[in-house]
Design an enzyme around this catalytic site. Structure first.
Site, mmCIF file in Angstrom:
data_model
loop_
_atom_site.group_PDB
_atom_site.id
_atom_site.type_symbol
_atom_site.label_atom_id
_atom_site.label_comp_id
_atom_site.label_asym_id
_atom_site.label_seq_id
_atom_site.Cartn_x
_atom_site.Cartn_y
_atom_site.Cartn_z
ATOM 1 N N THR A 771 0.837 -1.193 0.000
ATOM 2 C CA THR A 771 0.000 0.000 0.000
ATOM 3 C C THR A 771 0.874 1.245 0.000
ATOM 4 O O THR A 771 2.062 1.202 0.348
ATOM 5 C CB THR A 771 -0.882 0.060 1.249
ATOM 6 N N ASP A 772 0.271 2.352 -0.360
ATOM 7 C CA ASP A 772 0.900 3.636 -0.077
ATOM 8 C C ASP A 772 0.787 3.867 1.425
ATOM 9 O O ASP A 772 0.012 3.216 2.120
ATOM 10 C CB ASP A 772 0.210 4.751 -0.867
ATOM 11 N N TRP A 773 1.561 4.826 1.917
ATOM 12 C CA TRP A 773 1.691 5.001 3.361
ATOM 13 C C TRP A 773 0.368 5.427 4.002
ATOM 14 O O TRP A 773 -0.263 6.391 3.581
ATOM 15 C CB TRP A 773 2.800 6.007 3.656
ATOM 16 N N THR A 775 -2.485 3.966 4.019
ATOM 17 C CA THR A 775 -3.692 3.706 3.244
ATOM 18 C C THR A 775 -4.820 3.161 4.116
ATOM 19 O O THR A 775 -5.984 3.523 3.928
ATOM 20 C CB THR A 775 -3.384 2.704 2.108
#
Length: 862
Positions: A771-773, A775
């Protein structure tokens, strides 16, 4: 001890100088000459330098794309270093004072807002973009036309994650003060050069109304040596060879998404991609909208001629040979040959032309020629038929065009396909909420094939048809007897599957969540500094199984213009990290004052700031981009970083996206090939990998955790997924990062169709998805308030979808996974099983294995 390999001296190193030189080379080829009436190049001597970007030169955008390097050479410094005398230091001083005061007020306002709403100050600053102040006026005492005939004016614009740009003066539009200054200088100096130190497209039509502007250079943002690079371009030591990777409209309203993009229509919750496949030059060409600068455009200090020599087709491969000649008299230079194809219009509407291939020449002296061979697979010209869920090549004439830019491309060859050919049979994966009417292009003439061209015929029997077997559900792994260690896997005694099969549900859950989950109570930042192994790195994987199974963790650092680490940190003599040193805003956090200096050891992690992604794409030089990747890979080796959180390759759908500076282009082919080139460069360094991002349709920063991108299946596959597909198939990146946004009503992080069916089943990706940070962290201090109808992404949904690793990690993520799997119940709308946990943990551990096996192989060869 942990940081023994990190330099303890502040002295500049040979590695830094070598990498700076390579970065300068890339920067030189990224500069685009937009206008020149003979003003450029100029001779060294006295010069009148104005404009906010002259001294406050921007190296790259804000947020995770920022690199904390040792130094930054601004344009003023670059000119002085290059032998110029700057006559206008008084004007530059006045603007610096104004800018300093303006930023101080911005920080004070952010601090007050932070205290009022409880959000960390650096996140308040991220979500509320700092607009550089308007320039000070040029007074009579600032004019030095008695000592020089040349004035240089530097415009700058900055942008970054968390906020989109705006159609307002000082951003997409010129400040009135900037135009007034340019008009004045146009009257006062014989030569006026405008430099654009910007990270995205601007409205340039006002420059047409100032005839005294003799030259315009798109410098873009070139990392920490930009001032040196632009000086060499100004003097002709470097001849500009950059070409635009975007279409520049005459008016912002000319972009088909202008009315509704981001908060232009007051709605940041739902973004409807009504233009479908007609983005960038595909729209401008097809709808006969004349741009200010066409896609692929750029001038040189010399002239080139292009002539088609030959073309051939063998199976599905088409190749064309183009002869390029430098027809100028003085300067050597490089040209970019661009090949476009007009597809036949059948059942499916198509753009007038699409980029099919390109190649940059070597440096050609006056009168010198080079024959350039460009090859592409005909299957890449297929269109996606959403009604049949097939990629198809419609029958008819494919007109091959050769040129220097999209507006210049002229027909050279006609390739005929006498029957329709299906190249792939798939399934539609992105139905959902796409109930809207897409833009309908005007009808093209029935037969537009020019007469007298070389004609070739493609044999449809030589073009294969691909079929895909889709994963419906995952199977649980079968454990073996005894305990399997990580070392057993490295030695080939056991498989990674056997190692993972023995893990408990709790252990599996830990491997699906970043290591910050067990450190989040210690007060360390989760944004840009969530790793203990490498100070300033973005995060690392769990160490849960290290003692029992010997499974090491891996470290990730932000990009995409270089590594983003803490440039200076301190440890105690025993190796314990001293708090402080993180870069928040523009200044480092002070070190813990309770720790005596004599008890500490200094460490330095100075990294190279490369040109931004937009600038790298403007080189159109994949060999050069590969070398830029090797710079990053070498610094990853030095500082013990395993995964680089880059490159970013989302499409420039609209020029106002706050992160366009990180992304490459409006075109998926150029984006994908640039991403593949830098990926190959990084991964040529043993055990070092990239993370291509943000997967997918991350074209808006406003409300980024909760915005829903509504996109038709065809547009998704032909435009917004295509670059990722190219990068995955050509370069095999170690990792892919999903985006924050929803896609047709489902968070990309929770989309089984995106992460499993498309990425793995269709494209054959065999790496790690993360994931992006933050998320899946429901925390308004990080995400901002959620005023949308959509929830935050679910931790359980990530594992169910095949999004293997949730970064940087919170305990609640682990607890949700354990609860859902142990109790066999639905949590936050998803019900993953042990087999899903195993699948994700396996992909994490297989990536660790890949990294360590690559290192071992390199050590054995050394």
């Amino acid at each position: 001890m942990l940081y023994d390999n990190i330099p303890v001296t502040d002295a500049i190193t040979e590695r830094e100088l070598r990498h700076e030189a390579l970065s300068e080379q890339a920067g030189g080829e990224a500069v685009v000459l937009l206008k020149n009436n003979g003003t450029l190049p100029i001779k060294k001597g006295a010069v009148a330098l104005y404009g906010p970007g002259a001294r406050e030169t921007i190296t790259g955008g804000t947020g995770s794309g920022k690199v904390n390097g040792r130094r930054s050479i601004n344009i003023e410094e670059g000119l002085k270093e290059g032998g110029f005398e700057i006559l206008t230091s008084g004007w530059l001083d006045r603007y610096s004072d104004k800018r300093r005061q303006s930023f101080s007020e911005f920080k004070e306002n952010a601090a007050r807002q932070s205290e009022r709403i409880g959000m960390p100050e650096h996140l308040v600053m991220m979500h509320n973009h700092f607009y550089e102040p308007a320039p000070v006026s040029i007074e009579p005492e600032d004019i030095f036309n008695d000592r020089t005939d040349t004035a240089i004016y530097v415009i700058y614009r900055n942008s970054g994650e968390g906020a989109d740009r705006r159609v307002m003066k000082g951003d997409y539009l010129f400040y009135e003060e900037e135009l007034e200054n340019l008009r004045l200088l146009s009257d006062k100096y014989e030569k006026l050069i405008l430099i654009l130190n910007i990270g995205g497209v601007m409205d340039m039509k006002e420059t047409d109304l100032i005839p005294g502007i003799g030259a315009i250079l798109l410098m873009s943002q070139l990392g920490n040596t930009g001032g040196r690079v632009i000086t060499r371009v100004l003097t002709g030591e470097v001849v500009p060879s950059g070409r635009l990777s975007d279409t520049w409209a005459r008016n912002y309203e000319d972009y088909p998404s202008s009315d509704t993009f981001s908060d232009n229509d007051g709605d940041v919750n739902d973004e409807y991609y009504k233009e479908g496949i007609f983005t960038g030059y595909r729209y401008f060409d097809t709808f006969s909208v004349k741009p200010f600068y066409p896609f692929g455009y750029g001038l040189s200090y010399t002239e080139f001629s292009l002539a088609g020599v030959s073309a051939s087709v063998k199976g599905s491969l088409f190749s064309v040979k183009v002869r390029v000649e430098n027809t100028g008299k003085v300067f050597a230079g490089k040209e970019v040959v661009q090949v476009y194809v007009s597809q036949p219009e059948g059942r499916l509407k198509k753009p007038v032309q699409v980029l099919a291939g390109y190649k940059k020449t070597g440096e050609l002296k006056p009168g010198e020629r080079e024959d350039v061979d460009i090859e592409f697979d005909i299957r890449e010209l297929a269109s996606y038929d959403a009604e049949r869920a097939e990629w198809i090549l419609e029958k008819g004439d494919y007109i091959i065009r050769i040129g220097k830019n999209a507006a210049d491309a002229a027909a050279f060859t006609v390739l005929t396909l006498n029957e329709e050919k299906v190249t792939s049979r798939l399934k539609n994966c992105f139905g959902g909420s796409t109930e809207f009417d897409e833009l309908t292009p005007p009808k093209r003439p029935v037969n537009e094939s020019p007469e007298g061209l070389l004609r070739l015929v493609a044999d449809p029997d030589t073009i294969g048809t691909e079929a895909v077997e889709y994963t419906v559900r995952r199977e649980a792994l079968t454990p073996c007897s005894g305990t399997v260690s990580f070392e057993d896997v490295l030695k080939g005694i056991h498989t990674a599957e056997e190692l993972v099969a023995q893990l408990s549900i709790e252990e599996l859950a830990h491997y699906c969540v970043g290591a910050q989950a067990v450190r989040s109570e210690e007060g360390f930042s989760v944004v840009g500094d969530a790793s203990r192994a490498v100070p300033g790195a973005a995060g690392d994987t769990s160490s849960k199984g290290f003692e029992k199974y010997g499974i090491p963790n891996i470290v990730m650092a932000d990009g995409p213009a270089g590594l983003r680490l803490i440039p200076h940190f301190k440890t105690l003599r025993n190796g314990e990290l001293v708090k402080g040193g993180q870069i928040v805003g523009e200044e480092p956090v002070p070190f813990d004052p309770s720790v005596p200096l004599e008890d500490t050891v200094d460490h330095y992690q100075y990294c190279t700031a490369l040109p931004i992604g937009w600038a790298l794409a403007q080189t159109w030089n994949e060999e050069l981009i590969y070398e830029a990747g090797r710079i990053v890979g070498a610094e990853m080796e030095l500082f013990d970083v395993d995964l680089w959180l880059a490159p970013a390759l989302n499409i420039h759908r609209n020029p106002l996206c706050g992160r366009n500076f990180e992304y490459f282009s409006e075109d998926p082919l150029l984006s994908g090939r640039m991403a593949a080139a830098i990926t190959r460069g990084v991964q040529s360094c043993p055990g070092k990998g990239v993370t291509i991002k943000h997967f997918a349709a991350n074209s808006q920063e406003a409300n980024r955790y909760f915005t829903n991108s509504h996109i038709g299946e065809r547009a998704l596959r032909e435009i917004y997924l295509k670059g990722f597909e190219i990068a995955v198939k050509q370069a095999e990146p170690y990792s892919v990062m999903t985006s924050y946004n929803l896609l047709n009503g489902i968070h990309t992080a929770n989309s089984f169709e995106l992460n499993q069916n498309v990425l793995r089943d269709e494209w054959g990706f065999d790496g790690l998805v993360m994931t992006d940070w933050c998320t899946s962290i429901d925390d308004p201090d990080i995400t901002g308030p959620n005023n949308s109808p959509y929830p935050i992404s679910a931790s359980t949904g990530c594992v169910w979808a095949g999004n293997d690793l949730q970064m940087p990690g919170r305990l609640i993520n682990i607890e949700d996974l354990i609860s859902a799997v142990s109790d066999d119940k639905e949590v936050d709308g998803f019900r993953p099983g042990r087999e899903d946990l195993e699948h994700s943990a396996l992909n994490v551990i297989k990536t660790v294995v890949r990294i360590f096996k690559s290192r071992q192989a390199a050590e054995a060869d050394a």
